[in-house]
Design a protein around this motif. Sequence first.
Motif, PDB file in Angstrom:
ATOM      1  N   LEU A  83      10.023  -3.381   8.080  1.00  0.00           N
ATOM      2  CA  LEU A  83      11.395  -3.011   7.706  1.00  0.00           C
ATOM      3  C   LEU A  83      11.616  -1.522   7.953  1.00  0.00           C
ATOM      4  N   GLY A  84      12.732  -1.220   8.595  1.00  0.00           N
ATOM      5  CA  GLY A  84      13.026   0.152   8.979  1.00  0.00           C
ATOM      6  C   GLY A  84      13.932   0.877   8.000  1.00  0.00           C
ATOM      7  N   PRO A  85      14.384   2.074   8.379  1.00  0.00           N
ATOM      8  CA  PRO A  85      15.180   2.922   7.487  1.00  0.00           C
ATOM      9  C   PRO A  85      16.457   2.259   6.983  1.00  0.00           C
ATOM     10  N   GLU A  86      17.071   1.413   7.810  1.00  0.00           N
ATOM     11  CA  GLU A  86      18.341   0.798   7.404  1.00  0.00           C
ATOM     12  C   GLU A  86      18.166  -0.116   6.196  1.00  0.00           C
ATOM     13  N   PHE A  87      16.987  -0.700   6.029  1.00  0.00           N
ATOM     14  CA  PHE A  87      16.752  -1.575   4.875  1.00  0.00           C
ATOM     15  C   PHE A  87      16.829  -0.785   3.572  1.00  0.00           C
ATOM     16  N   PHE A  88      16.312   0.409   3.541  1.00  0.00           N
ATOM     17  CA  PHE A  88      16.239   1.206   2.309  1.00  0.00           C
ATOM     18  C   PHE A  88      17.557   1.917   1.992  1.00  0.00           C
ATOM     19  N   ASP A  89      18.440   1.960   2.971  1.00  0.00           N
ATOM     20  CA  ASP A  89      19.701   2.678   2.779  1.00  0.00           C
ATOM     21  C   ASP A  89      20.712   1.778   2.052  1.00  0.00           C
ATOM     22  N   GLN A  90      20.414   1.471   0.783  1.00  0.00           N
ATOM     23  CA  GLN A  90      21.257   0.635  -0.059  1.00  0.00           C
ATOM     24  C   GLN A  90      21.309   1.237  -1.464  1.00  0.00           C
TER      25      GLN A  90
ATOM     26  N   GLN B 234       9.848  -9.366  -0.220  1.00  0.00           N
ATOM     27  CA  GLN B 234       9.290  -8.597   0.890  1.00  0.00           C
ATOM     28  C   GLN B 234       7.803  -8.316   0.628  1.00  0.00           C
ATOM     29  N   VAL B 235       7.086  -7.992   1.685  1.00  0.00           N
ATOM     30  CA  VAL B 235       5.630  -7.836   1.591  1.00  0.00           C
ATOM     31  C   VAL B 235       5.245  -6.370   1.743  1.00  0.00           C
ATOM     32  N   LEU B 236       4.571  -5.845   0.729  1.00  0.00           N
ATOM     33  CA  LEU B 236       4.062  -4.476   0.776  1.00  0.00           C
ATOM     34  C   LEU B 236       2.659  -4.508   1.387  1.00  0.00           C
ATOM     35  N   VAL B 237       2.437  -3.654   2.383  1.00  0.00           N
ATOM     36  CA  VAL B 237       1.159  -3.628   3.108  1.00  0.00           C
ATOM     37  C   VAL B 237       0.506  -2.264   2.927  1.00  0.00           C
ATOM     38  N   ARG B 238      -0.778  -2.301   2.635  1.00  0.00           N
ATOM     39  CA  ARG B 238      -1.566  -1.066   2.506  1.00  0.00           C
ATOM     40  C   ARG B 238      -2.759  -1.159   3.454  1.00  0.00           C
ATOM     41  N   ARG B 239      -2.862  -0.206   4.357  1.00  0.00           N
ATOM     42  CA  ARG B 239      -3.980  -0.169   5.303  1.00  0.00           C
ATOM     43  C   ARG B 239      -4.959   0.911   4.870  1.00  0.00           C
ATOM     44  N   LEU B 240      -6.185   0.486   4.540  1.00  0.00           N
ATOM     45  CA  LEU B 240      -7.212   1.407   4.084  1.00  0.00           C
ATOM     46  C   LEU B 240      -7.835   2.157   5.255  1.00  0.00           C
TER      47      LEU B 240
ATOM     48  N   GLU C   5       6.947  -5.160   5.075  1.00  0.00           N
ATOM     49  CA  GLU C   5       7.224  -6.180   6.084  1.00  0.00           C
ATOM     50  C   GLU C   5       8.174  -7.228   5.515  1.00  0.00           C
ATOM     51  N   HIS C   6       8.928  -7.842   6.412  1.00  0.00           N
ATOM     52  CA  HIS C   6       9.853  -8.895   5.992  1.00  0.00           C
ATOM     53  C   HIS C   6       9.067 -10.102   5.503  1.00  0.00           C
ATOM     54  N   GLY C   7       9.408 -10.582   4.312  1.00  0.00           N
ATOM     55  CA  GLY C   7       8.719 -11.731   3.735  1.00  0.00           C
ATOM     56  C   GLY C   7       9.506 -13.008   3.916  1.00  0.00           C
ATOM     57  N   PRO C   8       8.860 -14.164   3.726  1.00  0.00           N
ATOM     58  CA  PRO C   8       9.514 -15.464   3.930  1.00  0.00           C
ATOM     59  C   PRO C   8      10.443 -15.877   2.800  1.00  0.00           C
TER      60      PRO C   8
END
Length: 336
Positions: free
Chosen positions: A109-116, A128-134, A268-271
Amino acid sequence: MRARRGTGLSARLGRGAPKPVSVTLAPDTDRPPFPGRARRPGNARAGSRVTGYREAGQMPVPLSRKIRQKKQRLAESEQQQTPKESPPLSVGLQRSAYFSSPEDHPARLGPEFFDQPAVTLARAFLGQVLVRRLADGTELRGRIVETEAYLGPEDEAAHSRGGRQTARNRGMFMKPGTLYVYIIYGMYFCLNVSSQGAGACVLLRALEPLEGLETMRQLRNTLRKSTVGRSLKDRELCSGPSKLCQALAIDKTFDQRDLAQDEAVWLEHGPLEPSSTTVVAAARIGIGYAGEWTQKPLRFYVQGSPWVSVVDRVAEQMLSAQQTACPDGLNCLNIE
């Protein structure tokens, strides 16, 4: 007597039988299958006469030519039936496909998603899915099932109440999608994301663990301060704002990062679609000092999810009573 027997034998063979036909073979100029040796049908050689009961003018096909034609047909058949090679299956935890080819994988999800506005964004986060890369490349994933909205300077429960800006809450006044990470009780972290409006943000309260559960469990066991030695259940891994920060190894170093651009944490966009779930609007937790804002229905969670930190039965009963008059569950909220 012998001559008569011979005549009788010829008569018994039948007078109408076809006569043998003699055919002269032209020398076969085809290249033999093996150097130095020319193969012919049977023991025949070039220029020899072959007799048999063939129709006049019919020539036998050389055996070498038949073999080559058969091999050619088999090769064409195998070529048509050979399936195309498929890419190898990935094994284990891999780096997100987003970083391999950003244009081909628009799941992030890009910047436009958060602009609400904060309330709209808090509800949009659900599913939505939060992803953390170690650092070692391991990716942890969790579906967001609970959030809280903080509306900015007017909100008595917000760190930006009254419009005050400090080094601590600077992320709340930055562009939508900026992380605001603060510490509570001197040891636990909470993860917020800025939204539209100066000083407004959304607190991420709970996740449904999807990927990397054993790693989350190890991180939680290492960082938590109590009940050491007891194995954590799956539903305990991310069922709270500080728990999810421990499970994803998120600390103060993530403060003011851009969730739309960062390579260690992203969304990321979730189902989960809004039409497929019921969202409960309830009072926020732990803000008893906020006066009338204490009871504002600014906490949102997925009804029936076992991963939610706190279930509000009263709010769920009110929602059930209002569903006919207010199907979307948003226009009936009293957040003034």
